[in-house]
Design an enzyme around this catalytic site. Sequence first.
Site, mmCIF file in Angstrom:
data_model
loop_
_atom_site.group_PDB
_atom_site.id
_atom_site.type_symbol
_atom_site.label_atom_id
_atom_site.label_comp_id
_atom_site.label_asym_id
_atom_site.label_seq_id
_atom_site.Cartn_x
_atom_site.Cartn_y
_atom_site.Cartn_z
ATOM 1 N N GLY A 120 -6.002 -0.162 1.992
ATOM 2 C CA GLY A 120 -7.365 -0.128 2.512
ATOM 3 C C GLY A 120 -8.322 0.547 1.556
ATOM 4 O O GLY A 120 -7.916 1.363 0.726
ATOM 5 N N SER A 146 -8.231 1.153 12.293
ATOM 6 C CA SER A 146 -8.927 2.443 12.327
ATOM 7 C C SER A 146 -9.653 2.599 13.655
ATOM 8 O O SER A 146 -10.038 1.602 14.287
ATOM 9 C CB SER A 146 -9.957 2.510 11.186
ATOM 10 N N GLY A 194 0.808 -1.210 0.000
ATOM 11 C CA GLY A 194 0.000 0.000 0.000
ATOM 12 C C GLY A 194 0.838 1.255 0.000
ATOM 13 O O GLY A 194 0.601 2.163 0.800
ATOM 14 N N LYS A 197 -12.186 -3.476 9.998
ATOM 15 C CA LYS A 197 -11.225 -2.960 10.964
ATOM 16 C C LYS A 197 -11.371 -3.640 12.323
ATOM 17 O O LYS A 197 -10.371 -3.861 13.031
ATOM 18 C CB LYS A 197 -11.366 -1.443 11.083
ATOM 19 N N TYR A 206 -16.637 -1.363 6.345
ATOM 20 C CA TYR A 206 -15.370 -0.784 6.799
ATOM 21 C C TYR A 206 -15.177 -1.070 8.291
ATOM 22 O O TYR A 206 -14.106 -1.513 8.715
ATOM 23 C CB TYR A 206 -15.360 0.717 6.534
ATOM 24 N N ASP A 244 1.464 -2.515 -4.365
ATOM 25 C CA ASP A 244 0.189 -1.799 -4.414
ATOM 26 C C ASP A 244 -0.490 -2.202 -5.703
ATOM 27 O O ASP A 244 0.109 -2.870 -6.553
ATOM 28 C CB ASP A 244 0.398 -0.274 -4.356
ATOM 29 N N ASP A 249 -3.002 -7.219 -6.318
ATOM 30 C CA ASP A 249 -4.412 -6.961 -6.077
ATOM 31 C C ASP A 249 -4.856 -7.845 -4.919
ATOM 32 O O ASP A 249 -4.921 -9.072 -5.053
ATOM 33 C CB ASP A 249 -5.225 -7.274 -7.337
#
Length: 277
Positions: free
Chosen positions: A83, A123, A17, A167, A163, A41, A57
């Site tokens: 993310g 997160s 990432g 997380k 999401y 990435d 991917d």
Amino acid sequence: MITDILGYAGKRVVVMGCFSGTGEAAARTLVALGAEVHGCDIRPSPVEGLASFTTVDLKDPASIAAGVASIGGEVDALFNVSGLPQTFPGEDVVTVNFLGLRQWTESWLPHFRSGGAVVTVSSLGGMGYLARQPLLREFMANSDIASGRAWYQANAERAGDPYTLSKEAVNTWTQVSAPALMERGIRINCTMPSPIDTPMLNDFRQVAGDAVLSAFAKAKGRFSTAAEQALPLVLLNSDAASFISGVCLPVDAGLAGGLAVGVLNLQEMIAEAMAKA
């Protein structure tokens, strides 16, 4: 005299990432610290000085396997920073944010040197994970990407926001995995950032609105920068954190702590932000 407490010089690390944001900032820092940095990435990274860059991917198990094989060799540290926000399809969100990252990490574990470390960006959106353990364990019991996606599609209503689910799963996986990995000399941690001033913030703004985002930024009075989130990742995977594992670290200028002891009230902060809008 201590000269290099982080100990990255000459170490071999992988950053998943590193196209932009926190991952890009982490990769740049690691290059500057003398690490051999292999970036991954779905889009090419602008970071100069990478030892290699591999397109991966995280939705595709074959791409994950090919990425690990392409980099090859032993590694000292893995940085999981990829993310997706909720503006993408829910099954893709849970795959990139958890299912794919878990498979990516597990594929690397046999290649870790003793003393290695994994850190994943979670997160504050996942900070309620302890209250949802039965559902999260049910989701996480799906050991591969295909079955995890199928579970989410069949249980999307009770699973809630993808999401948040992803997380919460990262936080749970981090703490569930820590004891067994420590027996192998590998540490695993994650961070829980407050909103970050990166291009993805616009996606979160579409979903949550300015009032909610402003409430999460109240402790410091501004959003964090990518560098402010990258440096804790670098610390957690460094020699300086050699006795730290199984930690879900809030990186939020004190917001989570204030909420935990009742000094701050999220609903009141949201209402205040809405009144000022």
